[in-house]
Write an enzyme that holds these catalytic residues in place. Sequence first.
Site, PDB file in Angstrom:
ATOM      1  N   ASP A  81       0.873  -1.288   0.086  1.00 36.22           N
ATOM      2  CA  ASP A  81      -0.221   0.142   0.026  1.00 36.22           C
ATOM      3  C   ASP A  81       0.878   1.229   0.015  1.00 36.22           C
ATOM      4  OD1 ASP A  81       1.100  -0.302   2.509  1.00 36.22           O
ATOM      5  OD2 ASP A  81      -0.926  -0.555   3.571  1.00 36.22           O
ATOM      6  N   ASN A 140      -7.186  -1.592  14.315  1.00 35.60           N
ATOM      7  CA  ASN A 140      -8.679  -1.692  14.231  1.00 35.60           C
ATOM      8  C   ASN A 140      -8.898  -2.871  13.140  1.00 35.60           C
ATOM      9  OD1 ASN A 140      -7.669  -1.013  11.661  1.00 35.60           O
ATOM     10  ND2 ASN A 140      -8.784   0.886  11.128  1.00 35.60           N
ATOM     11  N   HIS A 142      -7.118  -3.801  10.404  1.00 34.83           N
ATOM     12  CA  HIS A 142      -6.949  -3.837   9.020  1.00 34.83           C
ATOM     13  C   HIS A 142      -5.856  -4.540   8.507  1.00 34.83           C
ATOM     14  CE1 HIS A 142      -4.390   0.092   9.234  1.00 34.83           C
ATOM     15  NE2 HIS A 142      -3.601  -0.741   9.457  1.00 34.83           N
ATOM     16  N   GLU A 147      -9.306  -1.202   5.486  1.00 39.30           N
ATOM     17  CA  GLU A 147     -10.204  -0.694   6.686  1.00 39.30           C
ATOM     18  C   GLU A 147     -11.294  -1.377   6.827  1.00 39.30           C
ATOM     19  OE1 GLU A 147      -7.826   1.000   8.396  1.00 39.30           O
ATOM     20  OE2 GLU A 147      -7.376   2.756   7.754  1.00 39.30           O
TER      21      GLU A 147
HETATM   22  P1  PGA Z   1       2.327  -1.360  12.432  1.00 41.99           P
HETATM   23  O1  PGA Z   1       1.286  -1.197  11.591  1.00 41.99           O
HETATM   24  O2  PGA Z   1       3.231  -2.536  12.276  1.00 41.99           O
HETATM   25  O3  PGA Z   1       2.967   0.226  12.560  1.00 41.99           O
HETATM   26  O4  PGA Z   1       1.821  -1.667  14.174  1.00 41.99           O
HETATM   27  C1  PGA Z   1       0.402  -2.180  11.268  1.00 41.99           C
HETATM   28  C2  PGA Z   1      -0.542  -1.789  10.177  1.00 41.99           C
HETATM   29  O5  PGA Z   1      -1.137  -0.878  10.451  1.00 41.99           O
HETATM   30  O6  PGA Z   1      -0.959  -2.764   9.574  1.00 41.99           O
END
Ligand code: PGA
Length: 244
Positions: A81, A140, A142, A147
């Site tokens: 992404d 959350n 995702h 999302e």
């Molecule tokens: P993080 O993010 O590795 O910084 O915890 C993970 C994500 O949002 O997919």
Amino acid sequence: METTFKIPPSIKIETFPSYEALSQAVAGRVAAQIKAKPDSVLGLPTGNTPLGTYKELSLLSKPEAKENFVDWSKARCFALDDYIDVDERFSFHAFLVDKIYRHTNLSGSQSFYPGLTDDYDHLIEETGGLDLTLLGIGNNGHIAFNEPGTCPASWTHCTWLDESTRQANKAAFEGNTPPTRAVTMGLATILSSRKIILIVSGEKKKTILEKALCQPVSRDVPASLLQMHQRVEVLTDFAVSCAV
Ligand code: PGA
């Protein structure tokens, strides 16, 4: 009370004693994948979680690694992404170059980004499809920037970021306002990968991970879609239990 919901047998969970051990294990799996299939097609995440993995892989990508040397010369890497309308230095493109690609012999023409490529899914298919995709999980639920509420049949698409995601990623923007939009592989893109490794570090992710694995599939928790895949490994540095 024990929940009656069982984690599908296609999901293998392995817990490591530390973040370092977890990162070494993930790096080892990526190295083994590239060794077994030098022209592997990889899906790669950004964020804090894979930093240790990239550090380990960077070490393995130096000639000093000798017989453990990871040769990226034939591999193809697709970023999961990226942000839209972001200063280049905060882009995931820049992150991947800095944290991993520049430490390897992967050439610029073998790395691909959803914000810089038309018809990303078609390109992935043309290269033979994703062999291995690494994922993190958001607070959350995702995966990539899919999302809560994202259509399970989604391919690469533009999306609005949840406010909680913007807040969680705020620190990376050095006081600048985090973007509101992103482009992401869709859930169908991710599920098309032959193998998936979900990397989860830190007890703060325990509740959302257990929700994703221990409750029925729901588009409210995009990571729960992984239950529908046939080859998923979940590697953590904390114990996972489906007791509720
Ligand atoms: P993080 O993010 O590795 O910084 O915890 C993970 C994500 O949002 O997919």
